[in-house]
Design a protein around this motif. Structure first.
Motif, PDB file in Angstrom:
ATOM      1  N   MET A   1      51.296  43.817  41.898  1.00  0.00           N
ATOM      2  CA  MET A   1      50.751  45.073  42.409  1.00  0.00           C
ATOM      3  C   MET A   1      49.303  45.265  41.948  1.00  0.00           C
ATOM      4  O   MET A   1      48.435  45.651  42.731  1.00  0.00           O
ATOM      5  N   HIS A   2      49.048  44.972  40.672  1.00  0.00           N
ATOM      6  CA  HIS A   2      47.692  45.110  40.148  1.00  0.00           C
ATOM      7  C   HIS A   2      46.743  44.176  40.883  1.00  0.00           C
ATOM      8  O   HIS A   2      45.605  44.558  41.208  1.00  0.00           O
ATOM      9  N   ALA A   3      47.177  42.975  41.152  1.00  0.00           N
ATOM     10  CA  ALA A   3      46.344  42.012  41.876  1.00  0.00           C
ATOM     11  C   ALA A   3      46.065  42.501  43.286  1.00  0.00           C
ATOM     12  O   ALA A   3      44.921  42.428  43.760  1.00  0.00           O
ATOM     13  N   LEU A   4      47.070  43.013  43.966  1.00  0.00           N
ATOM     14  CA  LEU A   4      46.895  43.464  45.348  1.00  0.00           C
ATOM     15  C   LEU A   4      45.952  44.661  45.419  1.00  0.00           C
ATOM     16  O   LEU A   4      45.095  44.732  46.304  1.00  0.00           O
ATOM     17  N   VAL A   5      46.087  45.578  44.481  1.00  0.00           N
ATOM     18  CA  VAL A   5      45.186  46.738  44.454  1.00  0.00           C
ATOM     19  C   VAL A   5      43.754  46.289  44.188  1.00  0.00           C
ATOM     20  O   VAL A   5      42.807  46.720  44.859  1.00  0.00           O
ATOM     21  N   GLY A   6      43.578  45.407  43.201  1.00  0.00           N
ATOM     22  CA  GLY A   6      42.241  44.915  42.889  1.00  0.00           C
ATOM     23  C   GLY A   6      41.619  44.162  44.050  1.00  0.00           C
ATOM     24  O   GLY A   6      40.440  44.348  44.368  1.00  0.00           O
ATOM     25  N   LEU A   7      42.397  43.315  44.700  1.00  0.00           N
ATOM     26  CA  LEU A   7      41.896  42.578  45.857  1.00  0.00           C
ATOM     27  C   LEU A   7      41.466  43.523  46.969  1.00  0.00           C
ATOM     28  O   LEU A   7      40.443  43.317  47.624  1.00  0.00           O
ATOM     29  N   THR A   8      42.242  44.571  47.182  1.00  0.00           N
ATOM     30  CA  THR A   8      41.917  45.530  48.236  1.00  0.00           C
ATOM     31  C   THR A   8      40.660  46.308  47.890  1.00  0.00           C
ATOM     32  O   THR A   8      39.772  46.508  48.734  1.00  0.00           O
ATOM     33  N   GLU A   9      40.555  46.746  46.651  1.00  0.00           N
ATOM     34  CA  GLU A   9      39.366  47.505  46.242  1.00  0.00           C
ATOM     35  C   GLU A   9      38.101  46.678  46.375  1.00  0.00           C
ATOM     36  O   GLU A   9      37.039  47.196  46.725  1.00  0.00           O
ATOM     37  N   MET A  10      38.201  45.383  46.099  1.00  0.00           N
ATOM     38  CA  MET A  10      37.030  44.502  46.159  1.00  0.00           C
ATOM     39  C   MET A  10      36.919  43.781  47.502  1.00  0.00           C
ATOM     40  O   MET A  10      36.085  42.916  47.668  1.00  0.00           O
ATOM     41  N   ARG A  11      37.793  44.113  48.446  1.00  0.00           N
ATOM     42  CA  ARG A  11      37.885  43.507  49.777  1.00  0.00           C
ATOM     43  C   ARG A  11      38.527  42.117  49.732  1.00  0.00           C
ATOM     44  O   ARG A  11      39.165  41.690  50.689  1.00  0.00           O
ATOM     45  N   GLY A  12      38.364  41.420  48.656  1.00  0.00           N
ATOM     46  CA  GLY A  12      38.898  40.086  48.467  1.00  0.00           C
ATOM     47  C   GLY A  12      38.190  39.448  47.289  1.00  0.00           C
ATOM     48  O   GLY A  12      37.152  39.939  46.844  1.00  0.00           O
ATOM     49  N   MET A  13      38.762  38.384  46.768  1.00  0.00           N
ATOM     50  CA  MET A  13      38.133  37.665  45.662  1.00  0.00           C
ATOM     51  C   MET A  13      38.396  36.177  45.826  1.00  0.00           C
ATOM     52  O   MET A  13      39.402  35.764  46.420  1.00  0.00           O
ATOM     53  N   GLN A  14      37.505  35.386  45.267  1.00  0.00           N
ATOM     54  CA  GLN A  14      37.777  33.961  45.160  1.00  0.00           C
ATOM     55  C   GLN A  14      38.766  33.727  44.028  1.00  0.00           C
ATOM     56  O   GLN A  14      38.904  34.544  43.116  1.00  0.00           O
ATOM     57  N   MET A  15      39.451  32.611  44.086  1.00  0.00           N
ATOM     58  CA  MET A  15      40.554  32.357  43.163  1.00  0.00           C
ATOM     59  C   MET A  15      40.118  32.417  41.701  1.00  0.00           C
ATOM     60  O   MET A  15      40.836  32.951  40.857  1.00  0.00           O
ATOM     61  N   ASP A  16      38.942  31.890  41.379  1.00  0.00           N
ATOM     62  CA  ASP A  16      38.512  31.893  39.983  1.00  0.00           C
ATOM     63  C   ASP A  16      38.195  33.303  39.498  1.00  0.00           C
ATOM     64  O   ASP A  16      38.486  33.669  38.352  1.00  0.00           O
ATOM     65  N   VAL A  17      37.619  34.124  40.385  1.00  0.00           N
ATOM     66  CA  VAL A  17      37.319  35.504  40.005  1.00  0.00           C
ATOM     67  C   VAL A  17      38.605  36.302  39.862  1.00  0.00           C
ATOM     68  O   VAL A  17      38.745  37.127  38.950  1.00  0.00           O
ATOM     69  N   LEU A  18      39.574  36.060  40.741  1.00  0.00           N
ATOM     70  CA  LEU A  18      40.871  36.733  40.639  1.00  0.00           C
ATOM     71  C   LEU A  18      41.550  36.390  39.317  1.00  0.00           C
ATOM     72  O   LEU A  18      42.155  37.257  38.674  1.00  0.00           O
ATOM     73  N   ALA A  19      41.443  35.131  38.892  1.00  0.00           N
ATOM     74  CA  ALA A  19      42.024  34.739  37.607  1.00  0.00           C
ATOM     75  C   ALA A  19      41.376  35.516  36.465  1.00  0.00           C
ATOM     76  O   ALA A  19      42.070  36.015  35.567  1.00  0.00           O
TER      77      ALA A  19
END
Length: 229
Positions: A1-19
């Motif tokens: 859930m935290h990942a999905l919220v963060g991805l949505t707030e930032m529109r998307g992220m590259q895999m290394d930034v998401l990590a």
């Protein structure tokens, strides 16, 4: 859930930034992306620039997170560079939680207008006024263009009742470039501090070097105009 919220707030992220955003290893982030993909909440697209693939929330997932229906976003090459820099800035500031950061797409939704929001996010701090965070990834910007950009950011930060502006350089402009133009062109704003730094410094040091645009008597307060306050 935290990942999905963060991805949505930032529109998307590259895999290394998401990590980095999640504070997990690069191997774990692939398991996380697989789980989100299996739940039909994200899609992975090939790199639009050098570097890892992007993880983008589906429009349905983004709608659920935001509470309104956003556009079906996919990073164009130029904007992808900017989005990556903004996400890295947020991670470097330690503002991973939603109650620590207001993303620009939320700010724009709350105050509709043409184009993008004047700055890229609002850093929220306990018991302190908010900080407007502007990330500049410009390949080229004239002095006049920078002056206009700074003034627009200042006006919006005042309207949003921010106490500071953090201007992060990750393009051709250096912190010294921004500080020089700010000293010469910004009006006297005694209640609004301007701090300027580079993303490299912000991302690699616990106490990043932030270029002061003035020499106030209290060195903890860096103002947006020249001279002591």
């Amino acid at each position: 859930m935290h990942a999905l919220v963060g991805l949505t707030e930032m529109r998307g992220m590259q895999m290394d930034v998401l990590a980095d955003f999640m504070g997990i290893g690069h191997a774990q982030v692939y398991d996380l992306a697989n789980q989100l993909d299996a739940a039909n909440t994200v899609r992975r697209i090939p790199a639009v620039q050098r570097g890892p693939k992007w993880v983008i929330p589906t429009r349905a997932a983004a709608t659920w997170v935001l509470g309104w229906r956003p556009g079906d976003w996919q990073p164009a090459p130029n904007f992808a560079t900017h989005c990556r820099a903004v996400a890295r800035t947020r991670v470097a500031l330690g503002a991973r939680a939603t109650d620590q950061w207001v993303c620009d797409r939320t700010l724009r939704h709350q105050q509709p207008g043409p184009g993008l929001y004047p700055y890229d996010g609002m850093l929220l701090r306990p018991d302190k006024p908010a900080v407007a965070v502007k990330v500049d990834t410009s390949a080229h910007l004239t002095g006049a263009q920078l002056t206009r950009r700074l003034n627009i950011v200042v006006r919006q930060a005042q309207q949003d009742e921010c106490a500071e502006i953090l201007y992060v350089c990750d393009g051709r402009l250096t912190p010294d470039d921004v500080a020089t133009v700010a000293q010469q062109t910004l009006p006297d704003i005694p209640d609004l501090a301007l701090r300027v730094t580079s993303l490299d410094h912000l991302a690699t040091t616990a106490r990043p070097h932030m270029r002061s645009v003035s020499q106030p008597r209290d060195t903890s307060q860096w103002r947006a105009t020249g001279g002591a306050h």
